[in-house]
Write an enzyme that holds these catalytic residues in place. Sequence first.
Site, short mmCIF file in Angstrom:
data_model
loop_
_atom_site.label_atom_id
_atom_site.label_comp_id
_atom_site.label_asym_id
_atom_site.label_seq_id
_atom_site.Cartn_x
_atom_site.Cartn_y
_atom_site.Cartn_z
N CYS A 104 0.86 -1.19 0.00
CA CYS A 104 0.00 0.00 0.00
C CYS A 104 0.89 1.23 0.00
O CYS A 104 1.88 1.29 0.74
CB CYS A 104 -0.90 0.00 1.24
SG CYS A 104 -2.01 1.41 1.34
N HIS A 146 -9.12 -3.87 -1.60
CA HIS A 146 -8.10 -3.07 -0.92
C HIS A 146 -8.45 -1.59 -0.99
O HIS A 146 -8.43 -0.88 0.02
CB HIS A 146 -6.73 -3.36 -1.56
CG HIS A 146 -5.61 -2.54 -1.00
ND1 HIS A 146 -4.54 -3.09 -0.33
CD2 HIS A 146 -5.39 -1.19 -1.01
CE1 HIS A 146 -3.73 -2.11 0.05
NE2 HIS A 146 -4.22 -0.96 -0.36
N GLU A 147 -8.75 -1.11 -2.21
CA GLU A 147 -9.01 0.32 -2.38
C GLU A 147 -10.28 0.74 -1.66
O GLU A 147 -10.32 1.81 -1.03
CB GLU A 147 -9.08 0.69 -3.87
CG GLU A 147 -7.79 0.45 -4.65
CD GLU A 147 -6.55 1.04 -3.99
OE1 GLU A 147 -6.67 2.08 -3.30
OE2 GLU A 147 -5.47 0.45 -4.14
N HIS A 150 -10.07 1.45 2.01
CA HIS A 150 -9.59 2.78 2.39
C HIS A 150 -10.75 3.74 2.65
O HIS A 150 -10.62 4.67 3.46
CB HIS A 150 -8.71 3.37 1.28
CG HIS A 150 -7.30 2.87 1.26
ND1 HIS A 150 -6.40 3.14 2.26
CD2 HIS A 150 -6.62 2.14 0.34
CE1 HIS A 150 -5.23 2.59 1.97
NE2 HIS A 150 -5.33 1.97 0.81
NI NI Z 1 -3.67 1.05 -0.13
#
Ligand code: NI
Length: 181
Positions: A104, A146-147, A150
């Site tokens: 990341c 993953h994104e 966030h």
């Molecule tokens: Ni990330």
Amino acid sequence: MSIKTILRMGDPRLLQVASPVTDFAAPSLAELLRDMDDTMVAAGGAGLAAPQIGIGLRVVIFGTGEVLERYPEAPPVPRTVLINPVLDVLPAGSEDLEEDWEGCLSVPGLRGRVPRHRRLRYRGFDAAGQPIDREVEGFHARVVQHECDHLDGILYPMRIRDFAHFGFTEVLFPGLDPAED
Ligand code: NI
């Protein structure tokens, strides 16, 4: 062109829940998307979420359209702007998780093995406010999870189950391009 500073783990802004985009015609949204694109490209990332540059909106970008050196077996992920995403695991309720390495841009120099759902459907809107609806699996599904994490204040180390598989990229993968995602 505007390359923004990417916030790093420890910054409380990375732990906040982002707000939905309500005005797709706002010049500030177009500016945000340009900044995110410039920043992701400059950092050599596979994806970027708006909170990583300090903007608390539900906007992510990901995909380069090319095979990545650090994920050579993964088919290319199309370059995508995804706004106000909604993720649904496939098949519904599946606990079909698989572990693989992630990095990341907000956690530079490190990698860890992270469990993710193997298949999912994601919906949302593109930069023009047009709907996106895709069913994906494998690396593409991993990047989206993953994104979108966030946007809910979740960084990948918070999902690691076995910290025996968490470490410095240059130690784990000697010789690999040090770029992160
Ligand atoms: Ni990330």
